[in-house]
Design an enzyme around this catalytic site. Structure first.
Site, PDB file in Angstrom:
ATOM      1  N   THR A 271      43.522 -24.378  86.679  1.00  0.00           N
ATOM      2  CA  THR A 271      44.381 -23.706  87.797  1.00  0.00           C
ATOM      3  C   THR A 271      44.915 -22.384  87.463  1.00  0.00           C
ATOM      4  O   THR A 271      45.512 -21.777  88.074  1.00  0.00           O
ATOM      5  CB  THR A 271      45.684 -24.734  87.903  1.00  0.00           C
ATOM      6  N   HIS A 288      38.856 -22.248  75.826  1.00  0.00           N
ATOM      7  CA  HIS A 288      39.084 -23.786  76.259  1.00  0.00           C
ATOM      8  C   HIS A 288      37.646 -24.235  76.532  1.00  0.00           C
ATOM      9  O   HIS A 288      37.178 -25.276  76.466  1.00  0.00           O
ATOM     10  CB  HIS A 288      39.974 -23.638  77.300  1.00  0.00           C
TER      11      HIS A 288
END
Length: 417
Positions: A271, A288
């Site tokens: 997000t 990530h």
């Protein structure tokens, strides 16, 4: 087919001899584990480990009926003493199949680490798969070539969750497969945290000496018999919705990823979006991506409600705090006048819509959010507003989740479920 787990630990056992670590110091009682070895129908022994005769005696078994001993992982130490009466251990070449005198069929499965996996088929067609420590099935002799799913799988679930994901993707593991974690060593978290991680992976661990019936369960909710204890408890139900809370660098994202590591085709919903020219943010995003399994997909969006409404693979939402930032931007909720003029109502409606979507979703969901209520009071009204609204959002989503964790200094603490 009856299976007795004479040991369920790593090759060095748990605790390791002369190891001062915390995991070894607390490995007492049922948490102590001998090196993994399996006895099938009293006649087939998978892996010869130190003290195997004593392990069999503790489990109420006699090795006198063993007709075949097969080795799965390499033994690099000194020659192991073979108890009197046991046949000479052997290793089946990858892809080869043999039929034992006792009637079971054994097929050697190639692995991506040193060692050999074994697929054992019983007299009535029941099937189990056993993989050595740190290994996944590989090559054309692997479970991809099987015609039906396994009844029982024994493998290094916590060390190689990706191997379990691959078995699921190939259809070799289904919701009816009893997945048992073996090769448990001192790098595995002690106590209830092991149970929670295995439950999230759709697996379980049992003490040394446990007896398992391979095949259809003898009764609803019962997967086998634990030696001397009657029916073994059923696997805990998978938590379909999990919220992982934590502060900055607490390990919350890593913990959330760990909860879905044994599942293929996870959709990772980021997000945070992109920030043009911000190299530090780009480095975070890249880190990530690199640690996610290759089979996972990524979607960069804050439009979570439609995703929750769709059918599909598990969702990892990282994170709700950045989603709230976007929602406040859209409502112009940072401005005091806009907040009083309708921004508050608009934001609350968006948050309620998200919580309702979490309540009604049929997908497996792991959501991440920041816990900011215990920190310094923000100096601005907008900062305090964000803190308060995030606290409300976290509480609303947590109410709809079966499982809620708070990660502190890398340690997941269960708050619910």
């Amino acid at each position: 087919m009856e299976l007795t787990l004479l040991g369920t630990g790593a090759p060095e056992g748990l605790p390791r001899p002369d190891c001062p670590c915390a995991a070894c110091a607390t490995a007492l009682g049922d948490e102590a584990r001998a090196a993994t070895a399996l006895l099938v129908d009293g006649s087939l022994l998978l892996d010869l480990t130190p003290g195997i005769a004593f392990a069999a005696a503790r489990a109420g078994q006699n090795l006198g009926q063993v007709r075949q001993v097969l080795l799965s992982h390499p033994h690099d130490g000194p020659a192991m003493e073979i108890p009197a009466g046991l046949p000479q251990p052997a290793r089946v070449p990858d892809g080869r199949e043999l039929t034992l005198i006792s009637g079971q069929r054994v097929r050697a499965v190639a692995t991506d680490a040193p060692g050999t996996g074994y697929e054992v088929t019983g007299h009535d067609g029941e099937r189990l798969l056993y993989l050595p420590p740190g290994a996944a099935a590989a090559g054309t002799s692997g479970p991809e070539a099987t015609a039906a799913p396994y009844d029982t799988v024994l493998m290094d679930v916590l060390g190689r969750p990706d191997a379990l994901a691959r078995l699921r993707e190939a259809g070799a593991v289904t919701p009816d497969t009893d997945v048992l974690a073996v090769h448990l060593g001192h790098d595995v978290p002690a106590g209830r945290e092991t149970v929670r991680r295995l439950t999230a992976a759709g697996a379980r661990a049992v003490p040394d000496g446990t007896r398992i019936t391979v095949g259809p369960p003898p009764a609803p909710g019962v997967r086998g018999l634990a030696a001397g204890t009657g029916p073994a408890p059923a696997r805990p139900p998978l938590p379909r919705r999990t919220l992982v809370l934590g502060g900055a660098r607490s390990g919350k994202s890593l913990e959330a990823e760990r909860r879905l590591a044994a599942w293929p085709e996870v959709l990772y919903v980021a997000t945070g979006g992109t920030r043009d020219g911000d190299r530090e943010w780009a480095a975070r995003v890249s880190l990530h991506r690199e640690r996610r399994p290759a089979s996972w997909r990524t979607a960069e969006t804050c439009d979570l409600v439609p995703l929750l409404a769709e059918e599909g693979p598990p969702l990892l939402l990282d994170c709700l705090s950045l989603w709230l930032t976007d929602a406040m931007d859209r409502a112009d909720a940072w401005d005091d006048a806009a907040w009083a003029g309708g921004g508050e109502r608009e934001l609350r409606e968006r948050c309620a819509e998200l919580a309702d979507a979490v309540r009604t979703t049929r997908r497996t969901v792991v959501a991440v959010s920041n816990e900011v209520g215990s920190g310094i009071v923000p100096a601005t009204a907008a900062g305090r507003r964000y803190r308060d609204e995030l606290g409300r959002l976290n509480a609303a989503v947590a109410a709809e989740c079966e499982h809620v964790l708070l990660v502190v200094a890398g340690q997941p603490l269960p708050l619910k479920g």
